[in-house]
Design a protein around this motif. Structure first.
Motif, PDB file in Angstrom:
ATOM      1  N   ASN A 107       0.854  -1.202   0.018  1.00  0.00           N
ATOM      2  CA  ASN A 107       0.051   0.047   0.129  1.00  0.00           C
ATOM      3  C   ASN A 107       0.988   1.024   0.178  1.00  0.00           C
ATOM      4  OD1 ASN A 107      -1.762   2.011   0.433  1.00  0.00           O
ATOM      5  ND2 ASN A 107      -2.726   1.229   2.257  1.00  0.00           N
ATOM      6  N   PRO A 108       0.765   1.963  -1.074  1.00  0.00           N
ATOM      7  CA  PRO A 108       1.859   3.182  -0.969  1.00  0.00           C
ATOM      8  C   PRO A 108       1.373   4.215  -0.336  1.00  0.00           C
ATOM      9  CG  PRO A 108       0.495   3.337  -3.154  1.00  0.00           C
ATOM     10  CD  PRO A 108       0.006   1.904  -2.331  1.00  0.00           C
ATOM     11  N   LEU A 109       0.290   4.282   0.398  1.00  0.00           N
ATOM     12  CA  LEU A 109      -0.086   5.284   1.396  1.00  0.00           C
ATOM     13  C   LEU A 109       0.142   4.676   2.981  1.00  0.00           C
ATOM     14  CD1 LEU A 109      -3.438   6.775  -0.310  1.00  0.00           C
ATOM     15  CD2 LEU A 109      -0.898   7.352  -0.254  1.00  0.00           C
ATOM     16  N   ALA A 110       0.710   3.800   3.169  1.00  0.00           N
ATOM     17  CA  ALA A 110       0.996   3.265   4.585  1.00  0.00           C
ATOM     18  C   ALA A 110       1.752   3.988   5.243  1.00  0.00           C
ATOM     19  CB  ALA A 110       1.712   1.607   4.301  1.00  0.00           C
ATOM     20  N   ASP A 111       1.589   4.226   6.502  1.00  0.00           N
ATOM     21  CA  ASP A 111       2.457   4.777   7.376  1.00  0.00           C
ATOM     22  C   ASP A 111       1.870   4.389   8.848  1.00  0.00           C
ATOM     23  OD1 ASP A 111      -0.023   5.930   8.264  1.00  0.00           O
ATOM     24  OD2 ASP A 111       0.500   7.926   8.289  1.00  0.00           O
ATOM     25  N   PRO A 112       2.765   4.954   9.912  1.00  0.00           N
ATOM     26  CA  PRO A 112       2.560   4.088  11.313  1.00  0.00           C
ATOM     27  C   PRO A 112       1.296   4.055  11.740  1.00  0.00           C
ATOM     28  CG  PRO A 112       4.431   5.557  11.051  1.00  0.00           C
ATOM     29  CD  PRO A 112       4.004   5.854   9.895  1.00  0.00           C
ATOM     30  N   GLY A 113       0.414   4.711  11.108  1.00  0.00           N
ATOM     31  CA  GLY A 113      -0.878   4.682  11.458  1.00  0.00           C
ATOM     32  C   GLY A 113      -1.693   3.253  11.067  1.00  0.00           C
ATOM     33  N   ILE A 114      -1.360   2.809  10.067  1.00  0.00           N
ATOM     34  CA  ILE A 114      -1.774   1.703   9.579  1.00  0.00           C
ATOM     35  C   ILE A 114      -1.880   0.477  10.403  1.00  0.00           C
ATOM     36  CG2 ILE A 114       0.101   0.343   8.308  1.00  0.00           C
ATOM     37  CD1 ILE A 114      -1.849   0.083   5.867  1.00  0.00           C
ATOM     38  N   LEU A 115      -0.735   0.353  11.256  1.00  0.00           N
ATOM     39  CA  LEU A 115      -1.095  -0.945  12.204  1.00  0.00           C
ATOM     40  C   LEU A 115      -1.313  -0.200  13.596  1.00  0.00           C
ATOM     41  CD1 LEU A 115       2.081  -3.032  11.281  1.00  0.00           C
ATOM     42  CD2 LEU A 115      -0.240  -2.977  10.528  1.00  0.00           C
ATOM     43  N   GLY A 116      -2.001   1.099  13.670  1.00  0.00           N
ATOM     44  CA  GLY A 116      -2.410   1.315  14.902  1.00  0.00           C
ATOM     45  C   GLY A 116      -1.455   1.774  16.048  1.00  0.00           C
ATOM     46  N   VAL A 117      -0.249   1.835  15.312  1.00  0.00           N
ATOM     47  CA  VAL A 117       1.035   2.259  16.476  1.00  0.00           C
ATOM     48  C   VAL A 117       0.838   3.362  17.088  1.00  0.00           C
ATOM     49  CG1 VAL A 117       3.596   2.685  16.338  1.00  0.00           C
ATOM     50  CG2 VAL A 117       2.770   0.990  15.055  1.00  0.00           C
ATOM     51  N   ASN A 118       0.745   4.639  16.452  1.00  0.00           N
ATOM     52  CA  ASN A 118       0.353   5.883  17.023  1.00  0.00           C
ATOM     53  C   ASN A 118      -0.579   5.911  18.198  1.00  0.00           C
ATOM     54  OD1 ASN A 118       2.597   6.814  15.402  1.00  0.00           O
ATOM     55  ND2 ASN A 118       1.092   8.076  13.840  1.00  0.00           N
ATOM     56  N   PHE A 119      -1.888   5.258  17.642  1.00  0.00           N
ATOM     57  CA  PHE A 119      -2.979   5.389  18.703  1.00  0.00           C
ATOM     58  C   PHE A 119      -2.751   4.482  19.846  1.00  0.00           C
ATOM     59  CE2 PHE A 119      -4.839   6.916  14.921  1.00  0.00           C
ATOM     60  CZ  PHE A 119      -6.093   8.216  15.253  1.00  0.00           C
ATOM     61  N   GLY A 120      -2.159   3.361  19.621  1.00  0.00           N
ATOM     62  CA  GLY A 120      -1.627   2.527  20.824  1.00  0.00           C
ATOM     63  C   GLY A 120      -0.716   3.235  21.711  1.00  0.00           C
ATOM     64  N   ALA A 121       0.247   3.860  21.052  1.00  0.00           N
ATOM     65  CA  ALA A 121       1.136   4.568  22.046  1.00  0.00           C
ATOM     66  C   ALA A 121       0.560   5.618  22.755  1.00  0.00           C
ATOM     67  CB  ALA A 121       2.391   5.262  21.293  1.00  0.00           C
ATOM     68  N   SER A 122      -0.256   6.469  22.053  1.00  0.00           N
ATOM     69  CA  SER A 122      -1.066   7.606  22.795  1.00  0.00           C
ATOM     70  C   SER A 122      -1.920   6.970  23.574  1.00  0.00           C
ATOM     71  CB  SER A 122      -1.877   8.201  21.608  1.00  0.00           C
ATOM     72  OG  SER A 122      -1.111   8.882  20.520  1.00  0.00           O
ATOM     73  N   PHE A 143       5.620   2.946  28.840  1.00  0.00           N
ATOM     74  CA  PHE A 143       4.234   2.788  28.575  1.00  0.00           C
ATOM     75  C   PHE A 143       3.559   3.008  26.945  1.00  0.00           C
ATOM     76  CE2 PHE A 143       4.240   3.824  33.081  1.00  0.00           C
ATOM     77  CZ  PHE A 143       3.316   2.942  33.452  1.00  0.00           C
ATOM     78  N   ALA A 144       4.292   4.078  26.444  1.00  0.00           N
ATOM     79  CA  ALA A 144       4.098   4.437  24.796  1.00  0.00           C
ATOM     80  C   ALA A 144       4.657   3.036  24.130  1.00  0.00           C
ATOM     81  CB  ALA A 144       4.748   5.330  24.510  1.00  0.00           C
ATOM     82  N   PHE A 145       5.517   2.670  24.459  1.00  0.00           N
ATOM     83  CA  PHE A 145       6.225   1.336  23.500  1.00  0.00           C
ATOM     84  C   PHE A 145       5.320   0.193  23.725  1.00  0.00           C
ATOM     85  CE2 PHE A 145       8.855  -2.142  23.050  1.00  0.00           C
ATOM     86  CZ  PHE A 145       9.580  -2.041  21.896  1.00  0.00           C
ATOM     87  N   ALA A 146       4.953  -0.003  25.064  1.00  0.00           N
ATOM     88  CA  ALA A 146       3.922  -1.157  24.921  1.00  0.00           C
ATOM     89  C   ALA A 146       2.574  -0.906  24.460  1.00  0.00           C
ATOM     90  CB  ALA A 146       3.808  -1.479  26.674  1.00  0.00           C
ATOM     91  N   GLY A 147       2.102   0.316  24.533  1.00  0.00           N
ATOM     92  CA  GLY A 147       0.721   0.368  23.950  1.00  0.00           C
ATOM     93  C   GLY A 147       0.921   0.125  22.328  1.00  0.00           C
ATOM     94  N   ALA A 148       2.300   0.774  21.862  1.00  0.00           N
ATOM     95  CA  ALA A 148       2.465   0.378  20.274  1.00  0.00           C
ATOM     96  C   ALA A 148       2.437  -1.030  19.851  1.00  0.00           C
ATOM     97  CB  ALA A 148       3.658   1.397  20.036  1.00  0.00           C
ATOM     98  N   ALA A 149       3.218  -1.580  20.679  1.00  0.00           N
ATOM     99  CA  ALA A 149       3.217  -3.069  20.334  1.00  0.00           C
ATOM    100  C   ALA A 149       1.973  -4.049  20.757  1.00  0.00           C
ATOM    101  CB  ALA A 149       4.264  -3.686  21.530  1.00  0.00           C
ATOM    102  N   LEU A 150       1.308  -3.589  21.703  1.00  0.00           N
ATOM    103  CA  LEU A 150      -0.118  -4.325  21.795  1.00  0.00           C
ATOM    104  C   LEU A 150      -1.000  -3.982  20.741  1.00  0.00           C
ATOM    105  CD1 LEU A 150      -0.396  -3.846  25.577  1.00  0.00           C
ATOM    106  CD2 LEU A 150       0.266  -5.987  24.424  1.00  0.00           C
TER     107      LEU A 150
END
Length: 355
Positions: A107-122, A143-150
């Motif tokens: 997907n040429p429009l993929a960014d960190p939001g596509i896997l929920g990383v930003n929202f999980g960390a937030s 906490f941010a790192f764990a949220g991004a991973a989960l």
């Protein structure tokens, strides 16, 4: 037709359509060296430019002869040096993560939001602030790192349901759904906690300012591990670009490749987002810049992205320091002004690659 009239024409066609491999590698290597030179130059400017401009000779003297009684040394070593180093490692992480995401999802429009990383960390950060009383960046880093991973693990688990497994389409849909759900939870927590709302404003905008060597040391191991893993995925991403069936026919274990890509994304995006907050567009536009230079080979795209991304991030940070004196704009805001037009151009392209 005589062979003599055919052979020269074939040779000329071959020289035009298929340049020698050695010449191509030499060109790509020289371009890579040029990108490294640009990164070094931008890093030097990052040490010089700010509310107080410092000459190159004074910067060098401050680095070699640090003294707490020297005002220039305090600015260069205590403030700008950790900011610059963090910009380099965070930019490298986001550039590599964006490239792996686009290769994984096709997907040429993929960014960190596509896997929920930003929202999980937030979400993890806002919960830590609201319910655990954590307010310092060094406190909610993990906490941010764990949220991004989960969040990334949840997206992958949801997209893996069904017969076909985690296909690019299912990854994108699951990422959008999980991001929307996490965004609603973040809003709900912030509405009930004024403390978390005030603290999140400064983290969520994305900034290199105010981060010291402590945060850099905390995220460096995971960023380094993720970078090594991402750079080793070039051949596998080339296989995925041909399609799952072709990749399997070539002997590639597609499921394992997706897992390795997911681990690299979590390590890189989780660490970078935890350190400086969610920074948009960098992981989106840098792979396209690299792809226009090197073509479709992900081995070179990854290498170029690892250099171009930190150079672009530091350049935007420098611009943010000087456009609104005596204050400054955070790098996330400046990068949004740069990335938004590029994003619109990508969307409007007629030959945009579809999922």
């Amino acid at each position: 037709m005589p062979a003599s009239t055919v052979t020269p024409h074939a040779g000329r066609a071959g020289s035009v359509t298929a340049p020698p491999l050695a010449r191509r590698r030499r060109r790509l290597f020289l371009g890579f060296l040029a990108a490294v030179v640009v990164l070094v130059a931008v890093s030097v400017l990052s040490l010089m430019v700010g509310a107080r401009t410092i000459a190159p000779a004074e910067v060098l003297h401050s680095l070699l002869h640090y003294s707490r009684s020297d005002a220039d040394a305090l600015v260069v070593v205590d403030s700008r040096l950790p900011r610059t180093l963090l910009g380099i490692v965070v930019g490298l992480g986001l550039g590599l993560a964006g490239t792996v995401m686009q290769g994984l999802s096709r997907n040429p429009l993929a960014d960190p939001g596509i896997l929920g990383v930003n929202f999980g960390a937030s979400l993890a950060v806002v919960v830590a602030i609201a319910f655990l009383g954590v307010t310092a960046p060094s406190g909610y880093l993990w906490f941010a790192f764990a949220g991004a991973a989960l969040a990334s693990a949840l997206v992958y688990a949801v997209s893996s349901l069904g017969r076909e497994g985690a296909t690019p389409v299912k990854l994108a849909i699951a990422g959008a759904a999980v991001s929307a759900a996490l965004g609603s939870l973040i809003t709900a927590v912030q509405l009930t906690s004024q403390v978390s709302l005030d603290a999140m404003r400064f983290w969520q905008v994305g900034s290199l300012a105010g981060r010291g060597f402590g945060i850099l040391v905390q995220v460096l191991p995971t960023l380094a591990l993720g970078a090594v893993l991402a750079l080793a995925l070039g051949r596998l991403l080339n296989g995925l670009a041909l399609g799952d069936d072709v990749a399997r026919g070539l002997g590639q274990r597609v499921g394992l490749t997706r897992v390795l890509c997911g681990v690299a994304i979590v390590l890189l995006c989780g660490s970078a987002t935890a350190a400086v907050g969610p920074i948009a567009f960098l992981g989106l536009i840098v792979p396209h810049i690299a792809r226009r230079v090197v073509g479709a080979d992900y081995r070179w795209i990854l290498a170029y992205s690892a250099i171009v991304a930190p150079a672009l991030l530091l350049a935007c940070d420098i611009v943010g320091r000087v456009v609104a004196p005596p204050g400054e704009l955070q790098v996330g805001v400046v990068l949004a002004f740069v990335g938004a037009p590029v994003f619109i151009a990508l969307v409007r392209r007629r030959r945009l690659v579809s999922l």
